[in-house]
Scaffold this motif. Sequence first.
Motif, mmCIF file in Angstrom:
data_model
loop_
_atom_site.group_PDB
_atom_site.id
_atom_site.type_symbol
_atom_site.label_atom_id
_atom_site.label_comp_id
_atom_site.label_asym_id
_atom_site.label_seq_id
_atom_site.Cartn_x
_atom_site.Cartn_y
_atom_site.Cartn_z
ATOM 1 N N ALA A 86 -21.686 -51.960 -15.651
ATOM 2 C CA ALA A 86 -21.708 -50.694 -16.384
ATOM 3 C C ALA A 86 -22.398 -50.864 -17.730
ATOM 4 O O ALA A 86 -22.146 -51.825 -18.455
ATOM 5 C CB ALA A 86 -20.288 -50.178 -16.571
ATOM 6 N N SER A 142 -22.916 -47.816 -19.762
ATOM 7 C CA SER A 142 -22.715 -46.601 -20.553
ATOM 8 C C SER A 142 -21.271 -46.145 -20.487
ATOM 9 O O SER A 142 -20.516 -46.546 -19.587
ATOM 10 C CB SER A 142 -23.627 -45.469 -20.041
ATOM 11 N N GLY A 143 -20.902 -45.309 -21.479
ATOM 12 C CA GLY A 143 -19.576 -44.697 -21.503
ATOM 13 C C GLY A 143 -18.456 -45.705 -21.671
ATOM 14 O O GLY A 143 -18.643 -46.822 -22.143
ATOM 15 N N TRP A 144 -17.287 -45.304 -21.252
ATOM 16 C CA TRP A 144 -16.098 -46.134 -21.426
ATOM 17 C C TRP A 144 -16.056 -47.321 -20.478
ATOM 18 O O TRP A 144 -15.209 -48.201 -20.591
ATOM 19 C CB TRP A 144 -14.842 -45.268 -21.264
ATOM 20 N N LEU A 145 -17.007 -47.413 -19.538
ATOM 21 C CA LEU A 145 -17.044 -48.525 -18.585
ATOM 22 C C LEU A 145 -17.908 -49.707 -19.048
ATOM 23 O O LEU A 145 -17.983 -50.718 -18.353
ATOM 24 C CB LEU A 145 -17.593 -48.041 -17.239
ATOM 25 N N ILE A 188 -13.809 -44.533 -9.579
ATOM 26 C CA ILE A 188 -14.079 -44.244 -10.981
ATOM 27 C C ILE A 188 -13.592 -42.815 -11.237
ATOM 28 O O ILE A 188 -14.216 -41.848 -10.797
ATOM 29 C CB ILE A 188 -15.580 -44.392 -11.324
ATOM 30 N N HIS A 213 -17.342 -36.553 -13.474
ATOM 31 C CA HIS A 213 -18.790 -36.782 -13.343
ATOM 32 C C HIS A 213 -19.191 -37.197 -11.923
ATOM 33 O O HIS A 213 -20.314 -36.972 -11.511
ATOM 34 C CB HIS A 213 -19.266 -37.855 -14.336
ATOM 35 N N ARG A 238 -27.904 -44.657 -11.802
ATOM 36 C CA ARG A 238 -27.152 -43.674 -12.598
ATOM 37 C C ARG A 238 -26.498 -42.664 -11.682
ATOM 38 O O ARG A 238 -27.126 -42.135 -10.772
ATOM 39 C CB ARG A 238 -28.093 -42.979 -13.593
ATOM 40 N N LEU A 250 -23.043 -41.817 -15.888
ATOM 41 C CA LEU A 250 -22.642 -43.224 -15.823
ATOM 42 C C LEU A 250 -23.809 -44.077 -15.333
ATOM 43 O O LEU A 250 -24.347 -43.859 -14.245
ATOM 44 C CB LEU A 250 -21.433 -43.398 -14.893
ATOM 45 N N THR A 251 -24.192 -45.063 -16.146
ATOM 46 C CA THR A 251 -25.342 -45.916 -15.834
ATOM 47 C C THR A 251 -24.877 -47.340 -15.564
ATOM 48 O O THR A 251 -24.022 -47.875 -16.279
ATOM 49 C CB THR A 251 -26.345 -45.915 -17.008
#
Length: 200
Positions: free
Chosen positions: A26, A28-31, A54, A58, A103, A107-108
């Motif tokens: 991961a 991006s984001g919280w991951l 997850i 999204h 992506r 989430l990327t």
Amino acid sequence: MTQQPIDDRSKVARTPIDDSQWNLIAESGWLVGQHFEIAGQVVLGREAGCDIVIPGTHLSRRHAQLDCRGANLAISDLGSANGTYVNEVRVKEAQLKQGDTVRFDVLTFRVQAPRWATNDNALNLNATIIRPSPNKIKPTTTASPTAARIRASNERSRTREKQDVEPSAPSTPALSLLGVVAAIVVLATIASIGYLISQL
């Protein structure tokens, strides 16, 4: 094998990446920093029955499927609402390789290939394997031009020596008879010329 995202960020550093497997890392984001091993066929989504779950709005319930095929990793979108993107191109299906970006909406993830698949000598299951022949073949050597000239010179010398040593062929009776006749003709001609001169 269901893999849940790690909620405690302190656990991320304690879970080393298995470099013998395909991984989604991961970015991006919280991951960020979390990774998910991909072995065999894996479904990713927010539904509890997915292999990689997850939570959040999204992702679709069953968003995408990842499929290991030997040294290759394929991804297929499962009809998600927000789409599946590989290197920022929306795809229905695609082959993934080391370093690709995947992506799912916001989430990327970065694709990390197993160590053996990124090696230059990686096993390619579709490649033709050429094995050496069990019969040993003596390698041919290319002679240098100088060696070729020396060899040719030696051949000529041996031919000359052979000609010098070989005895001449004995004369045949026909050749001897011809010589005798020629000698008689010459003597007769000289005698005739001598007689004519004495008559003058």
